[in-house]
Scaffold this motif. Sequence first.
Motif, PDB file in Angstrom:
ATOM      1  N   ASN A 103       0.828  -1.191   0.000  1.00 23.84           N
ATOM      2  CA  ASN A 103       0.000   0.000   0.000  1.00 23.84           C
ATOM      3  C   ASN A 103       0.873   1.256   0.000  1.00 23.84           C
ATOM      4  OD1 ASN A 103      -1.566   2.179   1.056  1.00 23.84           O
ATOM      5  ND2 ASN A 103      -3.054   0.683   1.794  1.00 23.84           N
ATOM      6  N   LYS A 104       0.735   2.094  -1.024  1.00 24.42           N
ATOM      7  CA  LYS A 104       1.515   3.329  -1.126  1.00 24.42           C
ATOM      8  C   LYS A 104       1.237   4.254   0.062  1.00 24.42           C
ATOM      9  CE  LYS A 104       2.400   7.154  -4.303  1.00 24.42           C
ATOM     10  NZ  LYS A 104       2.088   7.732  -5.605  1.00 24.42           N
ATOM     11  N   ALA A 105      -0.018   4.323   0.488  1.00 26.56           N
ATOM     12  CA  ALA A 105      -0.376   5.184   1.615  1.00 26.56           C
ATOM     13  C   ALA A 105       0.338   4.754   2.891  1.00 26.56           C
ATOM     14  CB  ALA A 105      -1.889   5.175   1.827  1.00 26.56           C
ATOM     15  N   LEU A 106       0.502   3.453   3.075  1.00 28.35           N
ATOM     16  CA  LEU A 106       1.211   2.952   4.256  1.00 28.35           C
ATOM     17  C   LEU A 106       2.668   3.382   4.216  1.00 28.35           C
ATOM     18  CD1 LEU A 106       1.331   1.316   6.845  1.00 28.35           C
ATOM     19  CD2 LEU A 106       1.652  -0.746   5.453  1.00 28.35           C
ATOM     20  N   CYS A 107       3.283   3.290   3.060  1.00 23.15           N
ATOM     21  CA  CYS A 107       4.678   3.742   2.926  1.00 23.15           C
ATOM     22  C   CYS A 107       4.801   5.227   3.235  1.00 23.15           C
ATOM     23  CB  CYS A 107       5.194   3.437   1.525  1.00 23.15           C
ATOM     24  SG  CYS A 107       5.391   1.665   1.216  1.00 23.15           S
ATOM     25  N   CYS A 108       3.862   6.014   2.758  1.00 24.91           N
ATOM     26  CA  CYS A 108       3.865   7.454   3.043  1.00 24.91           C
ATOM     27  C   CYS A 108       3.689   7.706   4.539  1.00 24.91           C
ATOM     28  CB  CYS A 108       2.769   8.156   2.248  1.00 24.91           C
ATOM     29  SG  CYS A 108       3.088   8.204   0.479  1.00 24.91           S
ATOM     30  N   TYR A 109       2.815   6.933   5.179  1.00 20.90           N
ATOM     31  CA  TYR A 109       2.604   7.059   6.623  1.00 20.90           C
ATOM     32  C   TYR A 109       3.898   6.764   7.376  1.00 20.90           C
ATOM     33  CZ  TYR A 109       1.562   5.589  11.346  1.00 20.90           C
ATOM     34  OH  TYR A 109       1.603   5.420  12.693  1.00 20.90           O
ATOM     35  N   VAL A 110       4.607   5.714   6.969  1.00 22.43           N
ATOM     36  CA  VAL A 110       5.859   5.338   7.636  1.00 22.43           C
ATOM     37  C   VAL A 110       6.854   6.490   7.550  1.00 22.43           C
ATOM     38  CG1 VAL A 110       7.873   3.815   7.464  1.00 22.43           C
ATOM     39  CG2 VAL A 110       5.578   2.849   7.403  1.00 22.43           C
ATOM     40  N   VAL A 111       6.993   7.072   6.372  1.00 23.29           N
ATOM     41  CA  VAL A 111       7.919   8.197   6.210  1.00 23.29           C
ATOM     42  C   VAL A 111       7.485   9.374   7.077  1.00 23.29           C
ATOM     43  CG1 VAL A 111       8.798   9.904   4.562  1.00 23.29           C
ATOM     44  CG2 VAL A 111       8.664   7.487   3.913  1.00 23.29           C
ATOM     45  N   LYS A 112       6.200   9.671   7.067  1.00 24.95           N
ATOM     46  CA  LYS A 112       5.694  10.803   7.858  1.00 24.95           C
ATOM     47  C   LYS A 112       5.925  10.569   9.348  1.00 24.95           C
ATOM     48  CE  LYS A 112       1.817  13.957   8.165  1.00 24.95           C
ATOM     49  NZ  LYS A 112       0.555  14.381   7.613  1.00 24.95           N
ATOM     50  N   TRP A 113       5.681   9.352   9.837  1.00 21.59           N
ATOM     51  CA  TRP A 113       5.883   9.034  11.252  1.00 21.59           C
ATOM     52  C   TRP A 113       7.356   9.178  11.622  1.00 21.59           C
ATOM     53  CZ3 TRP A 113       8.416   5.648  14.522  1.00 21.59           C
ATOM     54  CH2 TRP A 113       7.904   5.530  15.807  1.00 21.59           C
ATOM     55  N   LEU A 114       8.235   8.670  10.760  1.00 16.51           N
ATOM     56  CA  LEU A 114       9.666   8.771  11.034  1.00 16.51           C
ATOM     57  C   LEU A 114      10.130  10.231  11.067  1.00 16.51           C
ATOM     58  CD1 LEU A 114      10.926   5.818   8.838  1.00 16.51           C
ATOM     59  CD2 LEU A 114      10.947   5.918  11.342  1.00 16.51           C
ATOM     60  N   MET A 115       9.636  11.014  10.124  1.00 16.29           N
ATOM     61  CA  MET A 115       9.991  12.438  10.097  1.00 16.29           C
ATOM     62  C   MET A 115       9.476  13.135  11.356  1.00 16.29           C
ATOM     63  SD  MET A 115       9.334  13.314   6.085  1.00 16.29           S
ATOM     64  CE  MET A 115       9.623  15.055   6.268  1.00 16.29           C
ATOM     65  N   HIS A 116       8.256  12.785  11.773  1.00 13.19           N
ATOM     66  CA  HIS A 116       7.674  13.353  12.999  1.00 13.19           C
ATOM     67  C   HIS A 116       8.549  13.022  14.203  1.00 13.19           C
ATOM     68  CE1 HIS A 116       4.498  14.740  15.686  1.00 13.19           C
ATOM     69  NE2 HIS A 116       4.661  13.610  16.363  1.00 13.19           N
ATOM     70  N   ARG A 117       8.960  11.779  14.300  1.00 13.93           N
ATOM     71  CA  ARG A 117       9.784  11.344  15.430  1.00 13.93           C
ATOM     72  C   ARG A 117      11.154  12.017  15.442  1.00 13.93           C
ATOM     73  NH1 ARG A 117       8.366   6.816  18.667  1.00 13.93           N
ATOM     74  NH2 ARG A 117      10.344   7.343  19.612  1.00 13.93           N
ATOM     75  N   LYS A 118      11.676  12.308  14.262  1.00 14.53           N
ATOM     76  CA  LYS A 118      13.001  12.941  14.159  1.00 14.53           C
ATOM     77  C   LYS A 118      12.911  14.472  14.182  1.00 14.53           C
ATOM     78  CE  LYS A 118      15.937   9.574  13.836  1.00 14.53           C
ATOM     79  NZ  LYS A 118      16.999   9.436  14.821  1.00 14.53           N
ATOM     80  N   GLY A 119      11.676  15.007  14.245  1.00 11.10           N
ATOM     81  CA  GLY A 119      11.498  16.444  14.292  1.00 11.10           C
ATOM     82  C   GLY A 119      11.699  17.140  12.967  1.00 11.10           C
ATOM     83  N   VAL A 120      11.550  16.391  11.873  1.00 12.83           N
ATOM     84  CA  VAL A 120      11.712  16.954  10.526  1.00 12.83           C
ATOM     85  C   VAL A 120      10.326  17.331  10.012  1.00 12.83           C
ATOM     86  CG1 VAL A 120      12.486  16.499   8.176  1.00 12.83           C
ATOM     87  CG2 VAL A 120      13.701  15.467  10.123  1.00 12.83           C
ATOM     88  N   THR A 121      10.207  18.508   9.429  1.00  9.60           N
ATOM     89  CA  THR A 121       8.893  18.909   8.895  1.00  9.60           C
ATOM     90  C   THR A 121       8.922  19.005   7.389  1.00  9.60           C
ATOM     91  OG1 THR A 121       9.456  21.226   9.214  1.00  9.60           O
ATOM     92  CG2 THR A 121       8.160  20.138  10.936  1.00  9.60           C
TER      93      THR A 121
END
Length: 121
Positions: A103-121
């Motif tokens: 699922n492409k949306a799941l991959c996008c979610y993973v990237v967004k979650w990782l960026m959130h955790r690392k403080g990247v916007t």
Amino acid sequence: RAEVTKEVLKSITQVSKNNNNNQDKDDVMLSVNLTHFAQMFMDSMLTLENLTHHQRETLDQCKGIARVHVKADAGSGKTFLALHLIMIKLEQLSNKVLFIARNKALCCYVVKWLMHRKGVT
């Protein structure tokens, strides 16, 4: 979890459609902004941080293994476990990770979650 959400949204939308057809005084009009709901759901998912006891045990078993393939029932927390494994891998010297999902949306979610955790916007 996602299937339950889809079914709930489907029934809410159906109630709204039925009420449009039968406009009685006692009917309740309900409209749903699916985009807003999806954004609220995503925002709440981004705040998740703590693993369950079972997820923590599984994570400990996966540490130090180069390639991990986790199979479990829907809603068991595989993606959340993967997120934590990815965080561990990214903090190591060999900070390369390959995450595969249908699922492409799941991959996008993973990237967004990782960026959130690392403080990247």
